[in-house]
Design an enzyme around this catalytic site. Structure first.
Site, PDB file in Angstrom:
ATOM      1  N   HIS B 124      15.213  21.988 -50.443  1.00  0.00           N
ATOM      2  CA  HIS B 124      16.198  23.079 -50.336  1.00  0.00           C
ATOM      3  C   HIS B 124      17.508  22.823 -51.982  1.00  0.00           C
ATOM      4  O   HIS B 124      17.121  24.295 -52.393  1.00  0.00           O
ATOM      5  CB  HIS B 124      17.428  23.115 -49.161  1.00  0.00           C
ATOM      6  CG  HIS B 124      18.662  24.504 -49.575  1.00  0.00           C
ATOM      7  ND1 HIS B 124      18.008  26.211 -48.609  1.00  0.00           N
ATOM      8  CD2 HIS B 124      19.630  24.678 -49.985  1.00  0.00           C
ATOM      9  CE1 HIS B 124      18.995  26.462 -48.666  1.00  0.00           C
ATOM     10  NE2 HIS B 124      19.877  25.705 -49.534  1.00  0.00           N
ATOM     11  N   GLU B 125      17.569  21.751 -51.975  1.00  0.00           N
ATOM     12  CA  GLU B 125      18.695  22.325 -52.993  1.00  0.00           C
ATOM     13  C   GLU B 125      18.360  21.745 -54.109  1.00  0.00           C
ATOM     14  O   GLU B 125      18.722  22.534 -55.318  1.00  0.00           O
ATOM     15  CB  GLU B 125      19.951  20.542 -52.922  1.00  0.00           C
ATOM     16  CG  GLU B 125      20.991  20.835 -51.471  1.00  0.00           C
ATOM     17  CD  GLU B 125      21.506  22.332 -51.558  1.00  0.00           C
ATOM     18  OE1 GLU B 125      22.249  22.796 -52.534  1.00  0.00           O
ATOM     19  OE2 GLU B 125      22.090  22.376 -50.414  1.00  0.00           O
ATOM     20  N   HIS B 128      17.527  25.214 -55.026  1.00  0.00           N
ATOM     21  CA  HIS B 128      19.197  26.118 -55.502  1.00  0.00           C
ATOM     22  C   HIS B 128      19.427  25.418 -57.991  1.00  0.00           C
ATOM     23  O   HIS B 128      19.669  26.608 -58.320  1.00  0.00           O
ATOM     24  CB  HIS B 128      20.337  25.111 -55.229  1.00  0.00           C
ATOM     25  CG  HIS B 128      20.279  25.861 -54.468  1.00  0.00           C
ATOM     26  ND1 HIS B 128      19.953  27.681 -54.250  1.00  0.00           N
ATOM     27  CD2 HIS B 128      20.977  26.045 -53.244  1.00  0.00           C
ATOM     28  CE1 HIS B 128      20.678  27.861 -52.665  1.00  0.00           C
ATOM     29  NE2 HIS B 128      21.184  26.629 -52.561  1.00  0.00           N
ATOM     30  N   HIS B 134      19.105  31.932 -51.941  1.00  0.00           N
ATOM     31  CA  HIS B 134      19.516  32.110 -50.718  1.00  0.00           C
ATOM     32  C   HIS B 134      18.082  33.278 -50.404  1.00  0.00           C
ATOM     33  O   HIS B 134      17.985  33.724 -50.432  1.00  0.00           O
ATOM     34  CB  HIS B 134      20.384  32.180 -49.290  1.00  0.00           C
ATOM     35  CG  HIS B 134      21.651  31.243 -49.680  1.00  0.00           C
ATOM     36  ND1 HIS B 134      23.026  30.464 -49.715  1.00  0.00           N
ATOM     37  CD2 HIS B 134      20.996  29.154 -49.834  1.00  0.00           C
ATOM     38  CE1 HIS B 134      22.741  29.267 -49.615  1.00  0.00           C
ATOM     39  NE2 HIS B 134      21.955  28.565 -49.668  1.00  0.00           N
TER      40      HIS B 134
END
Lengths: 127, 197
Positions: B124-125, B128, B134
């Site tokens: 997930h990170e 980013h 998101h």
């Protein structure tokens, strides 16, 4: 704390609680109510981009909180009631990424794109 | 999927990115392998490559486990709550909450309530770090929340569409994501059940 395997995690961690568990007690709060803890929820919603910053949030369930909850519920595919129902409170308590969902008033999560993948409908004023 | 305001991405001349771990976090090879797998999932669907280097200061992406206030204005909050954060390109800062109970391998269903799958959060990170914000698609990696004792590491179509809008696809075609040697993904379990594996 990094555990190489699930079996190496101490069992006492089963009793772990986090600060967001406090939001459970807000269930059923309605617009107009004043309830101890709503200011903390506003701080949470501010942190993730749903409420503008304020020097001190009050414990009043005001229109700003209701609007923020509707946006949050829209982003997380919940019924956008603006109320603190079970599903919303359960979602709020989940562990999550620290990056805000809404940054500088722009977002492309559900609340920012009601009609599909198009440019977000934001009004801007140049200064 | 969504992007950060202004759609920041790594510039065209920086497609081969390096990453390093904070020297104050001595990590085992097993833990480093978790991050390598997470990076490989994004590399499989983009023209980006990721390689580990020793020099923390010169790496494009700098990974560290920190507890509480760690100097970036976004203090961590102890067990559960906020798990990690990473900054938009080309910052490269990737911080994980050192107070969490990070799990590297094993069947999470039998884990204590506070156990968090490290690879799931890493995937997930990294999204980013590459420029994705998101997503409201619950199956996507970029959905903001993760239930403890849950493993979610496979990029969803929403994630792939988003990252390929920023960088394009892998010039060699979308490669198969790496499989974890520990816990099979839902997709892997399905394949196994169907005899396709």
């Amino acid at each position: 704390h990094i555990f190489p395997n699930v079996s190496s995690i101490p069992s006492w961690l089963n009793k772990t609680t986090c600060a967001w568990d406090q939001f459970k007690k807000l269930k059923g709060c309605r617009p107009g109510d004043r309830f101890n803890g709503l200011s903390n929820l506003k701080t949470y919603l501010n942190r993730f981009g749903y409420i503008p910053s304020s020097p001190n949030f009050t414990d009043l369930f005001d229109p700003l909180l209701q609007s923020a909850l509707k946006t949050y519920q829209t982003n997380f595919n919940l019924n956008a009631t603006g109320l603190l129902d079970d599903q919303t409170l359960a979602q709020i308590q989940l562990p999550r990424c620290g990056i805000p969902d809404i940054i500088n008033n722009s977002t492309s999560m559900n609340s920012g794109q009601p009609t599909g993948r198009q440019s977000p409908h934001f009004h801007s004023v140049s200064h | 999927y969504s992007f950060f305001p202004g759609r920041p991405i790594w510039p065209a001349h920086r497609r081969d990115l390096t990453y390093a771990f904070a020297p104050e976090n001595p990590l085992s090879n097993e833990v480093k392998a978790v991050f390598a797998r997470a990076f490989a999932r994004w590399a499989a669907v983009t023209p980006l490559t990721f390689s580990a280097v020793e020099s923390f200061r010169s790496a494009d992406i700098r990974i560290g486990f920190y507890a509480g206030d760690h100097g970036d204005g976004e203090p961590f909050d102890g067990v559960l709550g906020t798990l990690a954060h990473a900054f938009s390109p080309p910052s490269g800062h990737f911080h994980l909450d050192g107070d969490e109970s990070w799990v590297v391998s094993g069947d999470l269903r039998s884990a204590p309530l506070a156990a968090i799958d490290l690879e799931s959060v890493a995937v997930h990170e990294i999204g980013h770090l590459l420029g994705l914000g998101h997503s409201s698609v619950e199956e996507s990696i970029m959905f903001p929340t993760i239930t403890s004792r849950t493993r979610k590491v496979d990029l969803a179509a929403d994630d792939i569409n988003g990252i390929q809008e920023l960088y394009g696809g892998n010039p060699n075609g979308n490669l198969s994501p790496p499989s974890s040697s520990t816990t099979p993904s839902v997709q892997e379990r399905e394949m196994s059940r169907n005899g396709a594996a």
